[in-house]
Write a protein that holds these residues in place. Structure first.
Motif, PDB file in Angstrom:
ATOM      1  N   GLU A 416       0.786  -1.321   0.006  1.00  0.00           N
ATOM      2  CA  GLU A 416      -0.038  -0.092   0.119  1.00  0.00           C
ATOM      3  C   GLU A 416       0.646   1.023  -0.005  1.00  0.00           C
ATOM      4  N   VAL A 417       0.462   2.162  -0.821  1.00  0.00           N
ATOM      5  CA  VAL A 417       1.297   3.566  -0.679  1.00  0.00           C
ATOM      6  C   VAL A 417       0.974   4.323   0.529  1.00  0.00           C
ATOM      7  N   LYS A 418       1.433   3.992   1.307  1.00  0.00           N
ATOM      8  CA  LYS A 418       1.198   4.861   2.759  1.00  0.00           C
ATOM      9  C   LYS A 418       2.534   4.784   3.407  1.00  0.00           C
ATOM     10  N   LYS A 419       2.655   5.363   4.531  1.00  0.00           N
ATOM     11  CA  LYS A 419       3.945   5.499   5.196  1.00  0.00           C
ATOM     12  C   LYS A 419       4.080   4.141   5.941  1.00  0.00           C
ATOM     13  N   ASP A 420       5.412   3.735   6.161  1.00  0.00           N
ATOM     14  CA  ASP A 420       5.718   2.620   7.182  1.00  0.00           C
ATOM     15  C   ASP A 420       4.702   1.226   6.933  1.00  0.00           C
ATOM     16  N   GLN A 421       4.831   1.097   5.563  1.00  0.00           N
ATOM     17  CA  GLN A 421       3.982  -0.334   5.220  1.00  0.00           C
ATOM     18  C   GLN A 421       4.783  -1.485   5.135  1.00  0.00           C
ATOM     19  N   GLU A 422       4.197  -2.445   5.479  1.00  0.00           N
ATOM     20  CA  GLU A 422       4.921  -4.013   5.177  1.00  0.00           C
ATOM     21  C   GLU A 422       4.126  -4.644   4.071  1.00  0.00           C
ATOM     22  N   LEU A 423       4.516  -5.384   3.331  1.00  0.00           N
ATOM     23  CA  LEU A 423       3.862  -6.418   2.276  1.00  0.00           C
ATOM     24  C   LEU A 423       2.816  -6.848   3.024  1.00  0.00           C
ATOM     25  N   GLN A 424       1.576  -6.563   2.351  1.00  0.00           N
ATOM     26  CA  GLN A 424       0.378  -6.928   3.066  1.00  0.00           C
ATOM     27  C   GLN A 424      -0.159  -8.427   2.282  1.00  0.00           C
ATOM     28  N   VAL A 425      -0.898  -9.324   2.986  1.00  0.00           N
ATOM     29  CA  VAL A 425      -1.474 -10.385   2.508  1.00  0.00           C
ATOM     30  C   VAL A 425      -2.965 -10.212   2.261  1.00  0.00           C
ATOM     31  N   ARG A 426      -3.852 -10.206   1.300  1.00  0.00           N
ATOM     32  CA  ARG A 426      -5.192 -10.139   1.316  1.00  0.00           C
ATOM     33  C   ARG A 426      -5.850 -11.247   2.329  1.00  0.00           C
TER      34      ARG A 426
END
Length: 673
Positions: A416-426
């Motif tokens: 996600e194009v936001k600060k301090d994000q990790e790779l996310q899993v749906r």
């Protein structure tokens, strides 16, 4: 070779210093027959005497060098070698160092026999795919069977300002070679000349017993090299059931730092101008819609259908999107531009949205890859609305419906194009509706059957059905339904080879309604059938309707040691009614058989109603989708699908023939069955 012939897209010259220099005598000495070589050639396998591949990366260029010598013992291989194409990107130069053959022990330079043409590679431009790639067509005269062809070339890609992401970050995946080839000598070298440290991760390598080893991560400082070298090598991978070993190279980083790198790039264009400043006409239309559900639907469909999708391959190499005001004014843009415009519109109407980076092609591997922005090749919009999470691909056209009724996109990983994000899993997903809801009525009277199918399609199925009816000839559509029904009614068992148009008389099909708000398409098919019964070799008659689409063959047949099964089936509901003017066997096992399956990944239920002249079955299939099924749980999943396939995917009724002798025969058969 000292004379350079320079053209914009290719050169004929010596290799760059980092690639090394190999002389003619060394080439000849490396092309030596061995017991291993003779064995491969005798078996008809194409044989590569040596393959030396180098990948070089710096802060100014990415380049690749290959030197190889391989047999032309097969006519097909000879044809492919005689005429070949090389695609080069913008600012990429193809360097030819050597084209030779070893024939009867003599090394012959084939560059004088080589014709090179540079062609545009824009064959998809009419579909909105823009690329300044060039196709270099190489034709080599007088190649002969049993020649050994020696090719030595490089691809040099120098970075421009547009390649700011490639300047900053390196990403390369080496995959072990195709197991069709046998190699006398195989060598791969990765050369890091960047200022930054590059991490590399070896994944899906195996021990001598074929067991997958734990991934191994190491690092390359500036000037370091990574080398893989094999002798007398055939890749041992079982390609049908195993993933090829690969090494992922990426500039050392983490997902949090990468998200913080890309966020300012997007925020800059978000804040350039407000929607009120550049799209007053659009705002007027949005403000006129009072229902928020409809306002959201209008916003999505406006960007999807009114902004033309342009895929600019060169600009996709970076992550700098076009300003939304430019996208709106020009009515065109790539996935980044369209997604940014959609987010700006959603911000205006008060719907929470963000831009996310995805890669549908390599989605499975992203969890194994090292963190890199270059792992993504597409941008979509994530929408949070009424407590639910949705993903919208702004580049798709002809999608319809309120957001909960729109098609579902299958993928698992995103940033996600936001600060301090990790790779996310749906999260896994269950459809709130049936993608297919079908009612089948088949009434047999005398020697004629009347068949009617009424089907409602929703979500992705509705979108696909609209496109199908729009683009396909009606006769072809009817033939498709006829062919499906020929097997569903088991006519392939007693009249195979018959023209289906002669089986299904007066066949007709129509879209009876299309509700674009609900994204719901209703289709009705009807036909009459002479000789409606399936007749077995013993002259017994049956009415049968088994929908093989309900049986998930891919789940039952899946065999892979490394890949988990990706669960992505549609939800389905069927009502099948078979009626005849004869008596039927109301106790026949498969006629009355019902099933209830409560698997963690799908619920399946079939229920029956049987009377003296017919029967009905009601089937519901509700899968949990967008999820990988662990191997430890897969066998139970497979077995439950075998239960579905055991006559639980439709209905069959046995006819009791009229007459005293037939009834006695039937009674006798039942007693001693």
């Amino acid at each position: 070779m000292d004379n350079q012939i320079q053209v914009e897209q290719y050169k004929i010259q010596k290799p760059e210093e980092w690639a090394g220099n190999i002389g003619d005598e060394e080439i000849i000495n490396r092309i030596k027959d061995s017991e291993f070589a003779r064995r491969q050639i005798d078996e008809g396998r194409d044989y590569c005497y040596f393959l030396d591949k180098k990948y070089y990366t710096s802060n100014t260029e990415n380049s690749e060098y290959v030197c190889m010598a391989y047999t032309l013992n097969e006519p097909g291989n000879l044809e492919r070698a005689s005429v070949s194409d090389v695609i080069v990107e913008e600012n990429e130069i193809y360097q030819i160092h050597r084209i030779s053959v070893l024939r009867d022990g003599v090394l012959i330079d084939k560059i004088p026999d080589t014709k090179i043409k540079v062609l545009d590679s824009e064959n998809q431009s009419s579909g909105g795919v823009l690329s300044s790639n060039k196709k270099i067509n190489i034709t080599i005269k007088d190649l002969r069977l049993y020649d050994v062809l020696i090719l030595e070339d490089s691809r040099i890609k120098e970075f421009t300002d547009r390649d700011f992401l490639r300047k900053e970050f390196s990403k390369y995946v080496w995959v072990s070679p195709d197991n069709y080839w046998a190699y006398g000598s195989f060598k791969f070298t990765f050369i890091n000349e960047r200022d930054q440290t590059i991490a590399y991760k070896k994944t899906f390598f195996r021990d001598e017993q074929g067991n997958v080893l734990e991934p191994e991560v190491n690092h390359l400082k500036k000037g370091d090299r990574f080398v893989i070298e094999e002798q007398n090598y055939i890749n041992p991978v079982d390609s049908g059931r195993e993933i090829f070993p690969y090494v992922d190279f990426a500039t050392e980083s983490n997902w949090k730092d990468l998200s913080n790198y890309v966020v300012p790039i997007y925020e800059e264009v978000f804040n350039k101008a407000s929607l009120k400043d550049f799209a007053p006409n659009l705002i007027e239309k949005l403000d006129a819609i009072t229902d928020q559900d409809e306002k959201l639907r209008f916003a999505i469909e406006y960007v999807q259908n009114h902004i033309y999708y342009i895929f600019n391959a060169d600009e996709m190499n970076g992550h700098k999107p076009q300003e939304p005001s430019v996208t709106y004014e020009n009515k065109q843009g790539d996935c980044k531009a369209k997604s940014v415009l959609l987010k700006v519109i959603l911000d205006y109407i008060g719907v929470e949205a963000s831009v996310v980076l995805v890669n549908f092609n390599t989605d499975y591997y992203i969890k194994y890859y090292l963190p890199s922005l270059l792992s993504f090749n597409h941008v979509v919009v994530k929408v949070n609305y009424k407590g639910q999470e949705y993903f919208i691909d702004a580049t798709i056209r002809d999608e319809f419906g309120l957001i909960e009724n729109r098609g579902f996109m299958y993928f698992m990983h995103y940033l996600e194009v936001k600060k301090d994000q990790e790779l996310q899993v749906r999260k896994p997903y269950k459809y709130p509706y049936f993608c297919i809801d079908e009612k089948v009525d088949f009434i047999a009277q005398g020697n004629t059957g009347k068949l009617t199918l009424s089907t409602t399609y929703k979500g992705n199925r509705a979108n696909a059905m609209r496109r199908y009816f729009k683009s396909t000839n009606k006769r072809e559509i009817i033939d498709s339904w006829n062919s499906f029904l020929f097997y569903a009614l088991n006519y392939s068992g007693d009249r195979n080879g018959t023209d289906v148009r002669n089986v299904f008389k007066d066949a007709a099909i129509d879209v009876v309604s299309d509700d674009k708000r609900l994204n719901e398409v209703k289709v009705q098919y009807s036909a009459s059938v002479e000789n409606p019964y399936f007749v077995d070799p013993q002259k017994n008659r049956f009415l049968m309707y088994f929908d093989r689409n309900v049986v998930k063959a891919s789940a039952r047949d899946f065999m892979h040691k490394d890949l988990p099964f990706w669960h992505n089936f549609d939800s389905e509901k069927y009502e099948i009614n078979l009626h005849t003017d004869h008596k039927i066997d109301t106790e026949e096992k498969y006629t009355v058989q019902e099933s209830t399956i409560a698997n963690p990944y799908f619920d399946y239920k079939s229920r029956k109603k049987v009377n003296k002249n017919g029967a009905s079955v009601y089937i519901e299939y509700n899968p949990l989708i967008n999820i990988e099924i662990p191997q430890s749980e897969f066998e139970q999943f497979r077995n439950d699908h075998h239960i579905v396939a055991d006559s639980n995917f439709g209905l069959g009724i046995d006819i009791i023939e009229p007459g005293l002798m037939n009834r006695l025969k039937f009674s006798f058969k039942k007693k001693f069955k």
